[in-house]
Design a protein around this motif. Structure first.
Motif, PDB file in Angstrom:
ATOM      1  N   TYR A  66      70.918   7.277 -11.834  1.00  0.00           N
ATOM      2  CA  TYR A  66      70.609   8.633 -12.290  1.00  0.00           C
ATOM      3  C   TYR A  66      71.397   9.654 -11.467  1.00  0.00           C
ATOM      4  O   TYR A  66      71.942  10.612 -11.989  1.00  0.00           O
ATOM      5  CB  TYR A  66      69.111   8.897 -12.159  1.00  0.00           C
ATOM      6  N   ASN A  67      71.435   9.422 -10.150  1.00  0.00           N
ATOM      7  CA  ASN A  67      72.261  10.241  -9.270  1.00  0.00           C
ATOM      8  C   ASN A  67      73.144   9.298  -8.452  1.00  0.00           C
ATOM      9  O   ASN A  67      73.140   8.079  -8.674  1.00  0.00           O
ATOM     10  CB  ASN A  67      71.409  11.119  -8.361  1.00  0.00           C
ATOM     11  N   THR A  68      73.909   9.830  -7.525  1.00  0.00           N
ATOM     12  CA  THR A  68      74.830   8.985  -6.759  1.00  0.00           C
ATOM     13  C   THR A  68      74.056   8.035  -5.858  1.00  0.00           C
ATOM     14  O   THR A  68      73.312   8.481  -4.976  1.00  0.00           O
ATOM     15  CB  THR A  68      75.775   9.848  -5.901  1.00  0.00           C
ATOM     16  N   PRO A  69      74.199   6.753  -6.047  1.00  0.00           N
ATOM     17  CA  PRO A  69      73.488   5.781  -5.211  1.00  0.00           C
ATOM     18  C   PRO A  69      74.241   5.543  -3.893  1.00  0.00           C
ATOM     19  O   PRO A  69      75.385   5.991  -3.743  1.00  0.00           O
ATOM     20  CB  PRO A  69      73.504   4.520  -6.074  1.00  0.00           C
ATOM     21  N   THR A  93      62.686   7.119 -14.179  1.00  0.00           N
ATOM     22  CA  THR A  93      63.981   7.794 -14.075  1.00  0.00           C
ATOM     23  C   THR A  93      65.060   6.805 -13.659  1.00  0.00           C
ATOM     24  O   THR A  93      66.153   6.761 -14.226  1.00  0.00           O
ATOM     25  CB  THR A  93      63.914   8.941 -13.046  1.00  0.00           C
ATOM     26  N   HIS A  94      64.740   5.991 -12.686  1.00  0.00           N
ATOM     27  CA  HIS A  94      65.713   5.040 -12.145  1.00  0.00           C
ATOM     28  C   HIS A  94      65.826   3.797 -13.021  1.00  0.00           C
ATOM     29  O   HIS A  94      66.923   3.251 -13.190  1.00  0.00           O
ATOM     30  CB  HIS A  94      65.324   4.689 -10.709  1.00  0.00           C
ATOM     31  N   ALA A  95      64.707   3.367 -13.599  1.00  0.00           N
ATOM     32  CA  ALA A  95      64.747   2.209 -14.500  1.00  0.00           C
ATOM     33  C   ALA A  95      65.566   2.515 -15.748  1.00  0.00           C
ATOM     34  O   ALA A  95      66.370   1.692 -16.211  1.00  0.00           O
ATOM     35  CB  ALA A  95      63.331   1.799 -14.874  1.00  0.00           C
ATOM     36  N   ASP A  96      65.402   3.715 -16.295  1.00  0.00           N
ATOM     37  CA  ASP A  96      66.117   4.095 -17.523  1.00  0.00           C
ATOM     38  C   ASP A  96      67.607   4.293 -17.298  1.00  0.00           C
ATOM     39  O   ASP A  96      68.397   4.281 -18.253  1.00  0.00           O
ATOM     40  CB  ASP A  96      65.522   5.383 -18.103  1.00  0.00           C
TER      41      ASP A  96
END
Length: 362
Positions: free
Chosen positions: A237-240, A229-232
């Protein structure tokens, strides 16, 4: 320069003064945007430049190969204790864990929730005073992975040479010594680290992961707990944690300006030696916890010969401006955490204080 405490906190810990000055200067208006970095969209071109710049700097400093992902996650190393087995400890497989302290114990506790765990080596019987020799470590060629903790903040031990696990991915929690010395990333399947020791403020967790491992990822887990999810989504993906990533990038610039990891490692060796030399030359007045060949350059753990004197030492040190010298609540004693941003002057001041305290109380 503002008067600064001698900050030996174990984490969150000292940040480079120059980085704090930059953050202060840019806090209200980042790059003439009329906004703080904390106020702007994580989808904006301005933040994207900050975000990607931090990734590229980390790649450059560590010579991270192209077949590795660099992820900025949240939840600290403690969430990684669960995410790693959740994603990669397949049914019928075993993961081998090398136990060298409290944090590796916590990692084992989480992993047991998801599958079979074996102990590859443990130094618990020696009160975690040492790192096991390479010859002591055992694992099977069909293990899902082998896990270790590269530096043990509570007990003050650190790996000097890592095992070669061949085709079995080597997974390392490097939370407390990442960025302190050169590391051959290609020897590892996964490196992960909470930022709050050497990388920046708390809130960001760095994960460096070999891309082929993503093909083995468990698909039957929540979206946010999948590495893919995070690699793609380039960790967006969401607010970091935008401010933390900005600060991490500034710390990486600072490392570059200091001469890179080779120079940082040399500085760390010299800083730690100032304090270890006092311990070794004290004729037993100070007693180091870790065996000499396993001593950490990041966390220097020791006791004062007498319990009442130890209380007095810590009280007088606090009054003299030294912060964070109490050992972890689980083991007591004293601990000086001399991370990258702790200046040599602070370590010299502590060494001088220790010498004088011994002279005054023998």
């Amino acid at each position: 320069m503002t008067k600064r405490a001698y900050n030996f906190n174990a984490g969150p810990s000292a940040l480079p003064y120059e980085v704090l000055e930059t953050a202060q200067k840019e806090l209200l208006d980042f790059q003439n945007t009329g906004m703080s970095i904390m106020e702007m969209s994580h989808r904006s071109a301005t933040f994207e430049e900050v975000h990607n710049g931090a990734i590229e700097r980390l790649r450059k400093i560590y010579s991270i190969p192209e077949n590795y992902e660099v992820l900025f996650l949240q939840g600290g190393a403690s969430l990684q204790f669960a995410m790693i087995p959740m994603n990669f400890l397949q049914e019928g497989k075993t993961a081998s864990y090398i136990q060298t302290g409290s944090w590796s114990e916590k990692a084992v506790k989480e992993a047991k929730l998801f599958g079979n765990i074996a102990t590859a080596a443990s130094t618990k019987e020696n009160k975690y005073r040492n790192i096991p020799s390479i010859q002591e470590i055992t694992w099977n060629e069909d293990d899902a992975y082998v896990h270790l903790t590269s530096n043990n903040t509570i007990f003050g031990t650190q790996w000097k040479v890592f095992p070669d696990t061949g085709n079995v991915p080597l997974v390392a929690d490097m939370s407390s010594d990442i960025l302190s010395t050169p590391v051959d990333v290609s020897k590892f399947g996964i490196i992960y680290a909470g930022a709050q020791k050497n990388l920046g403020p708390s809130g960001v967790t760095v994960v460096i992961m070999r891309k082929d491992l993503l093909e083995k990822e468990n698909q039957n887990i929540p979206t946010m707990l999948k590495y893919s999810t995070h690699a793609d989504n380039n960790s967006l993906y969401n607010t970091p944690p935008t401010f933390g990533i900005y600060m991490l990038g500034e710390v990486l610039k600072w490392v570059e300006n200091k001469g890179g990891l080779e120079q940082v490692a040399k500085n760390n060796e010299e800083k730690a030696a100032l304090i270890y030399n006092v311990i070794d030359q004290s004729n037993g007045f100070y007693k180091g916890h870790a065996e000499k060949d396993s001593r950490s350059l990041m966390n220097i753990t020791f006791r004062v010969t007498d319990e009442e004197l130890e209380k007095k030492f810590l009280a007088e040190a606090k009054a003299a401006g030294f912060v964070g010298l109490n050992g972890h609540r689980s083991v007591g004693g004293c601990r000086a955490s001399a991370y990258n941003a702790v200046p040599r002057e602070a370590c010299q001041a502590l060494a001088d204080f220790m010498v004088k305290f011994q002279q005054d109380h023998q």
